[in-house]
Structure formats: C-alpha cells, structure tokens
Write an enzyme that holds these catalytic residues in place. Structure first.
Site, PDB file in Angstrom:
ATOM      1  N   GLY A 116       0.781  -1.239   0.000  1.00 24.02           N
ATOM      2  CA  GLY A 116       0.000   0.000   0.000  1.00 24.02           C
ATOM      3  C   GLY A 116       0.811   1.286   0.000  1.00 24.02           C
ATOM      4  O   GLY A 116       0.305   2.336   0.401  1.00 24.02           O
ATOM      5  N   SER A 117       2.077   1.240  -0.504  1.00 25.77           N
ATOM      6  CA  SER A 117       2.848   2.490  -0.482  1.00 25.77           C
ATOM      7  C   SER A 117       2.212   3.532  -1.407  1.00 25.77           C
ATOM      8  O   SER A 117       2.212   4.726  -1.100  1.00 25.77           O
ATOM      9  CB  SER A 117       4.306   2.238  -0.867  1.00 25.77           C
ATOM     10  OG  SER A 117       4.411   1.859  -2.216  1.00 25.77           O
ATOM     11  N   ASN A 118       1.634   3.090  -2.531  1.00 30.21           N
ATOM     12  CA  ASN A 118       0.956   4.058  -3.414  1.00 30.21           C
ATOM     13  C   ASN A 118      -0.294   4.619  -2.738  1.00 30.21           C
ATOM     14  O   ASN A 118      -0.554   5.827  -2.806  1.00 30.21           O
ATOM     15  CB  ASN A 118       0.585   3.400  -4.743  1.00 30.21           C
ATOM     16  CG  ASN A 118       1.768   3.350  -5.687  1.00 30.21           C
ATOM     17  OD1 ASN A 118       2.171   4.367  -6.240  1.00 30.21           O
ATOM     18  ND2 ASN A 118       2.357   2.177  -5.840  1.00 30.21           N
ATOM     19  N   ASN A 206      -5.514   2.563 -13.245  1.00 32.79           N
ATOM     20  CA  ASN A 206      -4.549   1.584 -12.720  1.00 32.79           C
ATOM     21  C   ASN A 206      -3.142   2.123 -12.927  1.00 32.79           C
ATOM     22  O   ASN A 206      -2.896   2.919 -13.835  1.00 32.79           O
ATOM     23  CB  ASN A 206      -4.689   0.250 -13.467  1.00 32.79           C
ATOM     24  CG  ASN A 206      -3.750  -0.811 -12.902  1.00 32.79           C
ATOM     25  OD1 ASN A 206      -3.559  -0.894 -11.688  1.00 32.79           O
ATOM     26  ND2 ASN A 206      -3.149  -1.614 -13.767  1.00 32.79           N
ATOM     27  N   HIS A 208       0.820   0.682 -13.426  1.00 29.93           N
ATOM     28  CA  HIS A 208       1.569  -0.546 -13.720  1.00 29.93           C
ATOM     29  C   HIS A 208       3.061  -0.217 -13.676  1.00 29.93           C
ATOM     30  O   HIS A 208       3.488   0.808 -14.218  1.00 29.93           O
ATOM     31  CB  HIS A 208       1.171  -1.068 -15.109  1.00 29.93           C
ATOM     32  CG  HIS A 208       1.774  -2.402 -15.397  1.00 29.93           C
ATOM     33  ND1 HIS A 208       1.325  -3.561 -14.819  1.00 29.93           N
ATOM     34  CD2 HIS A 208       2.830  -2.749 -16.178  1.00 29.93           C
ATOM     35  CE1 HIS A 208       2.062  -4.573 -15.241  1.00 29.93           C
ATOM     36  NE2 HIS A 208       2.980  -4.112 -16.067  1.00 29.93           N
ATOM     37  N   ASP A 249      -4.066  -4.770 -17.623  1.00 29.07           N
ATOM     38  CA  ASP A 249      -3.048  -3.778 -18.010  1.00 29.07           C
ATOM     39  C   ASP A 249      -3.206  -3.320 -19.459  1.00 29.07           C
ATOM     40  O   ASP A 249      -2.230  -3.238 -20.208  1.00 29.07           O
ATOM     41  CB  ASP A 249      -1.625  -4.377 -17.840  1.00 29.07           C
ATOM     42  CG  ASP A 249      -1.409  -4.923 -16.439  1.00 29.07           C
ATOM     43  OD1 ASP A 249      -1.870  -4.286 -15.480  1.00 29.07           O
ATOM     44  OD2 ASP A 249      -0.783  -5.989 -16.308  1.00 29.07           O
ATOM     45  N   GLU A 278       6.430   6.118  -9.136  1.00 30.56           N
ATOM     46  CA  GLU A 278       4.969   5.969  -8.971  1.00 30.56           C
ATOM     47  C   GLU A 278       4.433   6.968  -7.943  1.00 30.56           C
ATOM     48  O   GLU A 278       3.398   7.580  -8.153  1.00 30.56           O
ATOM     49  CB  GLU A 278       4.639   4.542  -8.499  1.00 30.56           C
ATOM     50  CG  GLU A 278       4.915   3.489  -9.537  1.00 30.56           C
ATOM     51  CD  GLU A 278       4.481   2.096  -9.097  1.00 30.56           C
ATOM     52  OE1 GLU A 278       4.133   1.298  -9.959  1.00 30.56           O
ATOM     53  OE2 GLU A 278       4.519   1.800  -7.885  1.00 30.56           O
TER      54      GLU A 278
HETATM   55  C1  GAR Z   1       3.077  -1.093  -7.571  1.00 25.11           C
HETATM   56  O1  GAR Z   1       4.394  -1.085  -8.020  1.00 25.11           O
HETATM   57  C2  GAR Z   1       2.122  -1.173  -8.752  1.00 25.11           C
HETATM   58  O2  GAR Z   1       2.598  -0.551  -9.897  1.00 25.11           O
HETATM   59  C3  GAR Z   1       2.017  -2.655  -8.953  1.00 25.11           C
HETATM   60  O3  GAR Z   1       1.964  -3.182  -7.655  1.00 25.11           O
HETATM   61  C4  GAR Z   1       2.776  -2.386  -6.800  1.00 25.11           C
HETATM   62  C5  GAR Z   1       2.026  -2.095  -5.518  1.00 25.11           C
HETATM   63  O4  GAR Z   1       2.881  -1.502  -4.571  1.00 25.11           O
HETATM   64  N1  GAR Z   1       0.867  -2.973  -9.740  1.00 25.11           N
HETATM   65  C6  GAR Z   1       0.868  -3.949 -10.653  1.00 25.11           C
HETATM   66  O5  GAR Z   1       1.822  -4.650 -10.851  1.00 25.11           O
HETATM   67  C7  GAR Z   1      -0.431  -4.078 -11.439  1.00 25.11           C
HETATM   68  N2  GAR Z   1      -0.258  -4.919 -12.582  1.00 25.11           N
HETATM   69  P1  GAR Z   1       2.282  -0.811  -3.273  1.00 25.11           P
HETATM   70  O6  GAR Z   1       1.373  -1.833  -2.607  1.00 25.11           O
HETATM   71  O7  GAR Z   1       3.481  -0.506  -2.422  1.00 25.11           O
HETATM   72  O8  GAR Z   1       1.529   0.409  -3.693  1.00 25.11           O
END
Ligand code: GAR
Length: 293
Positions: A116-118, A206, A208, A249, A278
């Site tokens: 969940g950093s995003n 989304n 990616h 995607d 991101e």
């Molecule tokens: C992120 O890097 C995102 O781009 C990726 O999952 C990670 C989640 O990180 N998403 C995908 O690969 C979707 N196909 P987070 O939980 O630290 O936000």
C-alpha cells in the site's frame, strides 16, 4: 522533512522556500516588536513579564506574518494557515460546507492487494484537499499492509470476497452507498469485473510498474515485472497510468514516466526506483483527472 512539508502544505520548490523565509522573518519581527512593546509597559522582569510577552507575541504574530506575506506574494497561503490555527484553537468558526461544495466533492475508493505504499501517498496527497477525498480502501487480502495504512489514516475499509466480486454485484451496492466517483487501483491484483467497468466508465485507473504495452498482462505484477525487464536486459523501464478496461493492463494510456535500468540492478533495486516514480506521478495524475470531470 522538506518533502513532508511540500505534501502537507501542497506547495512546491520556490514557493516552499518563500514560505519558510516568511516564517523566519515573521518570527524575528514578532520577537523584536514584542520586546519593544514590553519596554513601554510598566512590567518588571519575572513571571508577569513572561506571561505578558507571550500574550503580546501571540497577538502580534498573525498580524505580522500576514503583513509580511503580502509583499512576498504568499497572502493566500498564510491567510488559510492562520485561519486553520484559529479554528483549531476554537477562536474562529470552521467554514460551513455550502451545498455547492458538497456537490463538487469527488470521492475516491482505492483498491489494493499489497503493502500500500501508493495508497499511502495518495491519501497524503489528498489529506487536506478542498474537494477530493479518499473515502474507502478496498482489498481482496485481509492481511494486506494497505489495510493497516487505512486504519492508521482513519479511512474506512472493505474486504472483497471473490464470490461476491466476480459472481455477485461486484460491490456496486457498497460503492454506491459510499457515493464513490472514482476507483483507483494501486497494486490491485484481481481483474476488474465488467459490471464495475460499465458502472464507472473512464473512472477506474490503474498503475503498472513498467512501460506498457510491454510487460503487462495476467500474472505480470510487482517483482515479476522487474525480473522480466532485467532478464531482457532493457536499459530503461518506467511506470504507466491507464484507464482500466476488461483486459489486464490494457486500457487507454494516460501517462508514462521512464527511469534507467542500471547494470547492477536487482529486481529489488529496480522496484525501489519504480516505486519512487509511482509515488510522484500517481497522486498528481489522479488530481488532474478527477478535478477535470
Ligand atoms: C506497484 O508497483 C504497482 O505498480 C504494482 O503493484 C505495486 C504495488 O505496490 N501494480 C501492478 O503490478 C499491477 N499490474 P504498493 O502496494 O506498495 O503500492
């Protein structure tokens, strides 16, 4: 520290420097004016002097900081800042939400499966936003880190059950009840059901961790993407933000940013670089999009 201030105050680069200078000048001028005023009062050194001085500078500070902010072009920031302090000290009434601003509120649900950093960055970005609010965090994994973030940040959560998501109403009822306007996928690893895509046309985004259309599709997420980029010996990678359609995607690309892949990169070091990209890009792109509609 500067990054946190930028996020908290929603200001950038030069403006942050001017604001910090305004605080510094305002503080010095207040201290100086306070002591001059104290010299005019018949109060001897001691506790009464200290109490009077504190009262005087507390009254002087907002006046002086607002006055200094005008020539420095920061009156807009400081008038809100001083007002917020007044509201916290219950000296000023909070502004009532007019019907108009209520109607304009944009309500976001974040769907995530991982750390969940995003999600954290998006919550921080919109924490004090005038109209955009993160009002729900949904996850298909009951032990996902993102749910701990939601609890810490006081954002209501929803645990998604596979059966209901894919064969039930896809949680449309809950999303409508929460008046959700936009769904933001931030590391959400399930395909979004058509029922949701149709109910939120061009309102599901989304992110990616690669430059689509490369390295996307079923099973391509997180570390697997970076491992594939390294295996192909690419010298650049990046992030893609896109609308969600009924394929993994795949939807229309909104924004991309690139970063280099270094000779000694591991999947972890590349993931770190991509994550920072991101964190910068996603909240800003979301703001641009949701504010426009
Ligand atoms: C992120 O890097 C995102 O781009 C990726 O999952 C990670 C989640 O990180 N998403 C995908 O690969 C979707 N196909 P987070 O939980 O630290 O936000």
């Amino acid at each position: 520290m500067f990054e946190r201030l930028q996020q908290r105050w929603k200001v950038k680069g030069l403006q942050l420097v001017v604001i910090i200078c305004t605080f510094a000048i305002g503080g010095s001028v207040t201290g100086y004016a306070g002591r001059k005023l104290m010299n005019l009062l018949p109060v001897d050194n001691g506790w009464l002097w200290s109490v009077t001085y504190i009262i005087i500078i507390t009254i002087l500070w907002p006046v002086i900081i607002l006055a200094i902010s005008i020539p420095l072009g920061q009156y807009g920031f400081f008038s809100k800042y001083v007002r917020r302090i007044g509201v916290r000290l219950r000296l000023v009434k909070p502004k009532e939400n007019s019907n108009k601003s209520h109607l304009q509120e944009v309500r976001i649900a974040i769907f995530a499966s991982g750390a969940g950093s995003n999600a954290q960055k998006i919550i921080e970005h919109f924490r004090n936003h005038d109209s955009v609010k993160v009002v729900l965090i949904a996850s298909n994994k009951p032990d996902a880190g993102v749910l701990k973030i939601a609890i810490k940040e006081n954002v209501p959560t929803l645990i998604i059950d596979k059966e209901k998501f894919f064969r039930g109403d896809s949680y449309l009822g809950e999303l409508q009840k929460n008046k959700i306007d936009w769904i933001i996928l931030a590391g959400f690893l399930w395909k979004v059901p058509v029922a949701l895509i149709n109910s939120f046309p061009d309102r599901i985004l989304n992110i990616h961790p690669a430059l689509l259309p490369g390295y996307g599709g079923k099973g391509m997420y997180g570390q697997k993407v970076h491992e594939a980029v390294l295996a192909n010996r690419d010298n650049e990678s990046g992030v893609t933000i896109h609308y969600v359609d009924n394929q993994y995607d795949h939807g229309k690309i909104i924004s991309q940013a690139k970063c280099p892949v270094l000779a000694n990169d591991t999947a972890e070091s590349l993931a770190q670089r991509i994550h920072s990209l991101e964190h910068q890009l996603y909240p800003a792109v979301i703001e641009q999009l949701v504010a426009r509609k």
